[in-house]
Each structure stands twice: as structure tokens, then as C-alpha cells.
Design an enzyme around this catalytic site. Structure first.
Site, PDB file in Angstrom:
ATOM      1  N   LYS A   2      27.131 127.393  78.903  1.00 62.70           N
ATOM      2  CA  LYS A   2      27.286 127.735  77.488  1.00 62.70           C
ATOM      3  C   LYS A   2      28.211 126.751  76.778  1.00 62.70           C
ATOM      4  N   SER A  47      21.715 135.404  80.728  1.00 66.69           N
ATOM      5  CA  SER A  47      22.971 135.846  80.118  1.00 66.69           C
ATOM      6  C   SER A  47      23.873 136.633  81.073  1.00 66.69           C
ATOM      7  N   GLN A  67      18.859 142.372  73.937  1.00 62.74           N
ATOM      8  CA  GLN A  67      19.638 143.295  73.090  1.00 62.74           C
ATOM      9  C   GLN A  67      19.858 142.728  71.688  1.00 62.74           C
ATOM     10  N   ASP A  96       8.910 128.707  75.975  1.00 62.26           N
ATOM     11  CA  ASP A  96       9.939 128.896  76.992  1.00 62.26           C
ATOM     12  C   ASP A  96      11.037 127.868  76.763  1.00 62.26           C
ATOM     13  N   MET A  97      12.280 128.295  76.928  1.00 62.23           N
ATOM     14  CA  MET A  97      13.403 127.363  76.728  1.00 62.23           C
ATOM     15  C   MET A  97      13.351 126.200  77.712  1.00 62.23           C
ATOM     16  N   TYR A 110      27.617 130.197  84.345  1.00 61.55           N
ATOM     17  CA  TYR A 110      27.156 130.663  83.028  1.00 61.55           C
ATOM     18  C   TYR A 110      28.046 130.088  81.922  1.00 61.55           C
ATOM     19  N   GLU A 125      33.281 133.842  77.148  1.00 60.62           N
ATOM     20  CA  GLU A 125      33.386 133.398  78.551  1.00 60.62           C
ATOM     21  C   GLU A 125      33.854 131.946  78.637  1.00 60.62           C
ATOM     22  N   THR A 145      29.979 131.990  73.568  1.00 59.31           N
ATOM     23  CA  THR A 145      30.573 133.161  74.211  1.00 59.31           C
ATOM     24  C   THR A 145      32.058 133.014  74.523  1.00 59.31           C
ATOM     25  N   ALA A 186      18.272 133.141  73.290  1.00 64.92           N
ATOM     26  CA  ALA A 186      17.703 133.141  74.646  1.00 64.92           C
ATOM     27  C   ALA A 186      18.718 132.585  75.635  1.00 64.92           C
TER      28      ALA A 186
HETATM   29  P1  NAP Z   1      19.910 139.517  76.879  1.00 71.62           P
HETATM   30  O1  NAP Z   1      19.717 140.944  76.492  1.00 71.62           O
HETATM   31  O2  NAP Z   1      20.046 139.163  78.305  1.00 71.62           O
HETATM   32  O3  NAP Z   1      18.691 138.683  76.239  1.00 71.62           O
HETATM   33  C1  NAP Z   1      18.460 137.357  76.588  1.00 71.62           C
HETATM   34  C2  NAP Z   1      17.055 136.981  76.197  1.00 71.62           C
HETATM   35  O4  NAP Z   1      16.828 135.603  76.580  1.00 71.62           O
HETATM   36  C3  NAP Z   1      15.975 137.804  76.899  1.00 71.62           C
HETATM   37  O5  NAP Z   1      15.115 138.356  75.920  1.00 71.62           O
HETATM   38  C4  NAP Z   1      15.232 136.782  77.749  1.00 71.62           C
HETATM   39  O6  NAP Z   1      13.838 136.923  77.754  1.00 71.62           O
HETATM   40  C5  NAP Z   1      15.501 135.487  77.004  1.00 71.62           C
HETATM   41  N1  NAP Z   1      15.293 134.337  77.894  1.00 71.62           N
HETATM   42  C6  NAP Z   1      15.868 134.114  79.108  1.00 71.62           C
HETATM   43  N2  NAP Z   1      15.371 132.979  79.651  1.00 71.62           N
HETATM   44  C7  NAP Z   1      14.484 132.473  78.759  1.00 71.62           C
HETATM   45  C8  NAP Z   1      13.643 131.332  78.757  1.00 71.62           C
HETATM   46  N3  NAP Z   1      13.617 130.463  79.781  1.00 71.62           N
HETATM   47  N4  NAP Z   1      12.854 131.117  77.679  1.00 71.62           N
HETATM   48  C9  NAP Z   1      12.833 131.996  76.648  1.00 71.62           C
HETATM   49  N5  NAP Z   1      13.596 133.113  76.602  1.00 71.62           N
HETATM   50  C10 NAP Z   1      14.431 133.347  77.647  1.00 71.62           C
HETATM   51  O7  NAP Z   1      21.193 138.925  76.129  1.00 71.62           O
HETATM   52  P2  NAP Z   1      21.988 139.470  74.850  1.00 71.62           P
HETATM   53  O8  NAP Z   1      23.067 140.366  75.304  1.00 71.62           O
HETATM   54  O9  NAP Z   1      21.010 139.924  73.845  1.00 71.62           O
HETATM   55  O10 NAP Z   1      22.709 138.135  74.363  1.00 71.62           O
HETATM   56  C11 NAP Z   1      22.072 137.258  73.462  1.00 71.62           C
HETATM   57  C12 NAP Z   1      22.721 135.888  73.558  1.00 71.62           C
HETATM   58  O11 NAP Z   1      24.100 135.978  73.228  1.00 71.62           O
HETATM   59  C13 NAP Z   1      22.670 135.254  74.941  1.00 71.62           C
HETATM   60  O12 NAP Z   1      22.527 133.858  74.768  1.00 71.62           O
HETATM   61  C14 NAP Z   1      24.042 135.565  75.535  1.00 71.62           C
HETATM   62  O13 NAP Z   1      24.385 134.604  76.498  1.00 71.62           O
HETATM   63  C15 NAP Z   1      24.899 135.477  74.300  1.00 71.62           C
HETATM   64  N6  NAP Z   1      26.110 136.295  74.283  1.00 71.62           N
HETATM   65  C16 NAP Z   1      26.004 137.633  74.517  1.00 71.62           C
HETATM   66  C17 NAP Z   1      27.142 138.415  74.438  1.00 71.62           C
HETATM   67  C18 NAP Z   1      27.080 139.898  74.675  1.00 71.62           C
HETATM   68  O14 NAP Z   1      28.122 140.496  74.896  1.00 71.62           O
HETATM   69  N7  NAP Z   1      25.909 140.509  74.605  1.00 71.62           N
HETATM   70  C19 NAP Z   1      28.385 137.824  74.122  1.00 71.62           C
HETATM   71  C20 NAP Z   1      28.428 136.458  73.881  1.00 71.62           C
HETATM   72  C21 NAP Z   1      27.282 135.700  73.941  1.00 71.62           C
HETATM   73  P3  NAP Z   1      13.079 138.017  78.643  1.00 71.62           P
HETATM   74  O15 NAP Z   1      13.207 139.276  77.851  1.00 71.62           O
HETATM   75  O16 NAP Z   1      11.712 137.447  78.676  1.00 71.62           O
HETATM   76  O17 NAP Z   1      13.764 138.076  79.955  1.00 71.62           O
HETATM   77  N1  GDD Z   2      28.041 143.686  85.613  1.00 75.76           N
HETATM   78  C1  GDD Z   2      28.997 144.282  86.322  1.00 75.76           C
HETATM   79  N2  GDD Z   2      28.641 145.171  87.314  1.00 75.76           N
HETATM   80  N3  GDD Z   2      30.282 143.997  86.042  1.00 75.76           N
HETATM   81  C2  GDD Z   2      31.236 144.635  86.754  1.00 75.76           C
HETATM   82  C3  GDD Z   2      30.933 145.554  87.758  1.00 75.76           C
HETATM   83  C4  GDD Z   2      29.576 145.830  88.064  1.00 75.76           C
HETATM   84  O1  GDD Z   2      29.236 146.609  88.941  1.00 75.76           O
HETATM   85  N4  GDD Z   2      32.099 146.010  88.262  1.00 75.76           N
HETATM   86  C5  GDD Z   2      33.082 145.418  87.599  1.00 75.76           C
HETATM   87  N5  GDD Z   2      32.572 144.572  86.688  1.00 75.76           N
HETATM   88  C6  GDD Z   2      33.350 143.696  85.785  1.00 75.76           C
HETATM   89  C7  GDD Z   2      32.968 142.223  85.859  1.00 75.76           C
HETATM   90  O2  GDD Z   2      33.533 141.611  87.030  1.00 75.76           O
HETATM   91  C8  GDD Z   2      33.590 141.738  84.560  1.00 75.76           C
HETATM   92  O3  GDD Z   2      34.958 141.500  84.745  1.00 75.76           O
HETATM   93  C9  GDD Z   2      33.415 142.931  83.609  1.00 75.76           C
HETATM   94  O4  GDD Z   2      33.088 144.053  84.430  1.00 75.76           O
HETATM   95  C10 GDD Z   2      32.321 142.759  82.569  1.00 75.76           C
HETATM   96  O5  GDD Z   2      31.124 142.375  83.222  1.00 75.76           O
HETATM   97  P1  GDD Z   2      29.722 142.354  82.445  1.00 75.76           P
HETATM   98  O6  GDD Z   2      29.465 143.649  81.785  1.00 75.76           O
HETATM   99  O7  GDD Z   2      28.702 141.855  83.418  1.00 75.76           O
HETATM  100  O8  GDD Z   2      29.963 141.320  81.251  1.00 75.76           O
HETATM  101  P2  GDD Z   2      30.669 139.886  81.222  1.00 75.76           P
HETATM  102  O9  GDD Z   2      31.950 140.058  80.483  1.00 75.76           O
HETATM  103  O10 GDD Z   2      30.705 139.264  82.542  1.00 75.76           O
HETATM  104  O11 GDD Z   2      29.626 139.043  80.340  1.00 75.76           O
HETATM  105  C11 GDD Z   2      29.086 139.569  79.130  1.00 75.76           C
HETATM  106  O12 GDD Z   2      29.887 139.215  78.034  1.00 75.76           O
HETATM  107  C12 GDD Z   2      29.989 137.799  77.785  1.00 75.76           C
HETATM  108  C13 GDD Z   2      30.925 137.613  76.580  1.00 75.76           C
HETATM  109  O13 GDD Z   2      32.248 137.705  76.998  1.00 75.76           O
HETATM  110  C14 GDD Z   2      27.654 139.011  78.987  1.00 75.76           C
HETATM  111  O14 GDD Z   2      27.027 139.627  77.904  1.00 75.76           O
HETATM  112  C15 GDD Z   2      27.675 137.509  78.723  1.00 75.76           C
HETATM  113  O15 GDD Z   2      26.348 137.064  78.441  1.00 75.76           O
HETATM  114  C16 GDD Z   2      28.594 137.245  77.518  1.00 75.76           C
HETATM  115  O16 GDD Z   2      28.648 135.871  77.260  1.00 75.76           O
END
Ligand code: NAP
Ligand code: GDD
Length: 323
Positions: free
Chosen positions: A155, A85, A13, A59-60, A151, A128, A126, A82
């Protein structure tokens, strides 16, 4: 000369939104992708940028591949997005999560240190990492960390390693502590997208229910397009620093459900939700709400898209996609 940037996780994303932003700013964008028989470019396709990126294979988990890429590209900026996540999977695949999210970052930092020490580095940290640790229910850069999942632990290692490379070797290393951010291309297993996809299916007669875990959790949800702008701003500063990025407002999953179902005219949404213990986590993180004052002050960053707008944008996109 164009500025150059390497994005790891470019097919995810944030990778897609960041690539779009940097291309609009006239960067040459390198995207690290893993070797797949059939790579999935759908997020980049959605944003219309697939053909504008120069892909590099690595690859990471493969230190030499990262060294090679950094040596060949010597980018001005490296954005490490990467990761494994998905918090939920990190209990089942703790070793893999640690290898990618922790050791992978160490490998990348060393590659920069040895082959391109002038590259500026962004680490995707994050909220988290805070776990349930917060005195008044609101997190800031000063809130102590208490990670509650493999996770989050992985991080936290990467976060401190990023800080350490700045302090030890004088590299331009920043860590963005980002709260949850979503979009129409959010991964399908995350709760927001699972809900909007499920609602579109229910509305179109393709499904009868959505199975969820703990719907009492509260998250500080923003729009991914706004958050990648903060990443870029962090690397435009004179000195490297860490920043917390959030909207400052949180909502429960129940709030999300109400607005999302409301968007398609369904008021009695509870009858479509089944609580399924399979989606509950061994250790839950109940409330996240961040205070981004430092980012407002120093980066001039503020989120633009409001919660309701975000929910509606996601529902509409899923209806369009499936319809
Ligand atoms: P995402 O959609 O899950 O994307 C993660 C990417 O990492 C994917 O494209 C995946 O590649 C790649 N990846 C996984 N394992 C790898 C490996 N071994 N080598 C190379 N690439 C690898 O995550 P996102 O939501 O865009 O988040 C981006 C970053 O921000 C992540 O590090 C996440 O932990 C962090 N973050 C996200 C949020 C959030 O709310 N979205 C909040 C805080 C921090 P493939 O496409 O090949 O699977
Ligand atoms: N995924 C998921 N699926 N979550 C659920 C569900 C379900 O069916 N039902 C309830 N939840 C609750 C989870 O237990 C959590 O409390 C909340 O919904 C959010 O879950 P996610 O959307 O999976 O996100 P996250 O907060 O655990 O993690 C995301 O945000 C982080 C930043 O705070 C991810 O993007 C992480 O990569 C990122 O670091």
C-alpha cells in the site's frame, strides 16, 4: 449530464457503501468486477443497489483490461478500492498482494494518464502504512511511515505512486489514509465481524467459542458509511491532496468484546474466547489512533457513528442474519 464514477472493488465493503452514496448523488456508477463463475453481490444486495450499477469486467492484475475500461468509460472520478485487503493473508500471499495492491495501481494510473487524464483519482491508502511509528501514540499526515506487513508495504508503494503521478503528470490524484472502518458487511475474517458473527452464533446455539489471536491490539474503529463520504469529499476539492481519516479515539479488542457480548446479555465473555496462536501475526501493529484535523478543517468531514453504536449495529445485524 450525470457525473460518472468508476469504482474498483465494488463488491467489497467500501465499494458497496460508496456506490450507494454516489447513486444517491445521482452519479452513473461503473463497477469493476473480476470474472467469477458465481460473483457475490451480497454487500450490494444488503444496501439495495445491485441493479443500479453498470458492471465492467476486468482485473487489477490485467493492465490491458484496465486500459480498455478507462478508455470506454472516461469517468469523472475513479475510486480505487480493489485490494487484497486482509493483512493476515499478506504474509502467505505476499506476491499476489504486491501485484494487486502495488502494480495494479500503477496500471490504473497509467490507464488514466493515457486515456482519461481529466479523471480524478482516489487511492485507498491505509493507517497500516504507519506501523508502530508514532511519537506520542497518535498518527497524523506527518507521521513517518514504517510498514510492518507485506500488505502495508504494498500500500505504501501505491501511496507514493499516486503522489508521484500528481507531481509528474499533473493528474488529480489523492490518497486517503483511512483508519479501520467497519459495518455489518465487513468481511468475515476481520476481527470485528469475526467477533459479531461469532457472538450471534453463540447466542443462537450454533457455536461454543470464538478463537482469536492478539486481543491486546488497539484500533481506531469508525463506520464505513461515514468514511466513504470522506473519499467523495476528497475528489470534490479544487486541488488534489492527501487526508488522514479516523475517529481520533481508539479501543482495544477487549473493549469491543465487552460491548458486543453485553449487547446479547453476556457478561462473562472471557469463557467464550480461546486464544489461538494461528491468528497471531509475525509482526503486530499494536496501537492505531489517528488525528483527522486536516479533514475536519478542509473537507468539513466528521464521523457520525460512535464506537458503541457501531458495535451494536454489527451485533444486531448478525443476529438478524443468522436468526
Ligand atoms: P474488501 O471488502 O476486502 O474489498 C476489496 C475488493 O477488492 C473486493 O471486492 C475484491 O474483489 C477486490 N479485488 C481484490 N483483488 C482484485 C483484483 N485482482 N482485481 C479486481 N478487484 C479485486 O475491502 P474494504 O474493506 O472494502 O476496503 C476497500 C479498500 O480500502 C481496500 O483497498 C483496503 O485495502 C482499503 N482500506 C480499508 C480499510 C478498512 O478498514 N476497511 C482501511 C484502510 C484502507 P472480490 O469481491 O472479487 O474478491
Ligand atoms: N483478523 C483477525 N482475526 N484479527 C485478529 C484476530 C483474529 O482472529 N485476533 C486478534 N486480531 C487482531 C489483529 O492481530 C490486529 O491487531 C487487529 O485484531 C485488527 O485486525 P483486522 O480486523 O484483521 O484489521 P487490521 O487492522 O489488520 O487491517 C484492517 O484495517 C486496515 C487499516 O488500519 C484492514 O481493513 C486493512 O485492509 C486496513 O488497511
Amino acid at each position: 449530464m450525470k457525473k460518472t464514477a468508476l469504482i474498483t472493488g465494488i463488491l467489497g465493503q467500501d465499494g458497496a457503501y460508496l456506490a450507494k452514496l454516489l447513486l444517491e448523488k445521482d452519479y452513473q456508477v461503473y463497477g469493476l468486477i473480476r470474472r467469477y463463475t458465481n460473483p457475490n453481490y451480497s454487500n450490494l444486495d444488503y444496501l439495495g443497489v445491485t441493479d443500479d450499477i453498470e458492471y465492467v469486467s476486468g482485473d487489477m492484475n490485467d493492465e490491458a483490461s484496465l486500459m480498455n475500461i478507462i478508455k470506454l468509460t472516461t469517468p469523472n472520478e475513479v475510486y480505487n478500492l480493489a485490494a487484497q485487503s486482509f493483512v493476515g493473508s499478506s504474509w502467505d500471499q505476499a506476491k499476489l498482494t504486491t501485484e494487486v495492491n502495488s502494480l495494479g495501481v500503477l496500471y490504473l494510473l497509467n490507464a488514466i494518464r493515457f486515456f482519461s487524464p481529466r479523471s480524478k483519482f482516489y487511492q485507498a491508502s491505509t493507517s497500516e502504512m504507519f506501523g508502530n511509528s508514532s511519537s506520542k501514540g497518535i498518527q497524523t499526515e506527518e507521521t513517518p511511515f514504517h510498514p510492518r506487513s507485506p500488505y502495508a508495504i504494498s500500500k505504501l508503494y501505491a501511496h507514493w505512486m499516486t503522489v508521484n503521478f500528481k507531481e509528474s503528470y499533473g493528474l488529480f490524484c489523492t490518497s486517503g489514509i483511512l483508519f479501520n472502518h467497519e459495518s455489518p458487511i465487513r468481511g468475515i475474517e476481520f476481527v470485528t465481524r469475526k467477533i459479531t458473527d461469532g457472538i450471534a452464533r453463540i447466542k443462537l446455539g450454533l457455536a461454543k467459542e470464538i478463537r482469536l489471536g492478539n486481543i491486546e491490539s488497539k484500533r481506531d474503529w469508525g463506520f464505513a458509511g461515514d468514511y466513504v463520504e470522506a473519499m467523495w469529499l476528497m475528489l470534490q476539492q479544487k486541488e488534489p491532496d492527501n487526508f488522514l481519516i479516523s475517529t481520533g479515539i481508539n479501543h482495544s479488542i477487549k473493549d469491543f468484546l465487552e460491548i458486543a457480548f453485553g449487547r446479547v446479555g453476556i457478561k462473562d465473555w472471557k469463557k467464550y474466547i480461546k486464544i489461538d496462536p494461528r491468528y497471531k501475526r509475525p509482526a503486530e501493529l499494536f496501537v492505531l489512533q489517528g488525528k483527522s484535523d486536516k479533514a475536519h478543517r478542509k473537507l468539513g468531514w466528521k464521523p457520525k457513528v460512535k464506537f458503541e453504536e457501531l458495535v451494536k449495529m454489527m451485533v444486531d445485524a448478525d443476529i438478524k442474519r443468522l436468526g
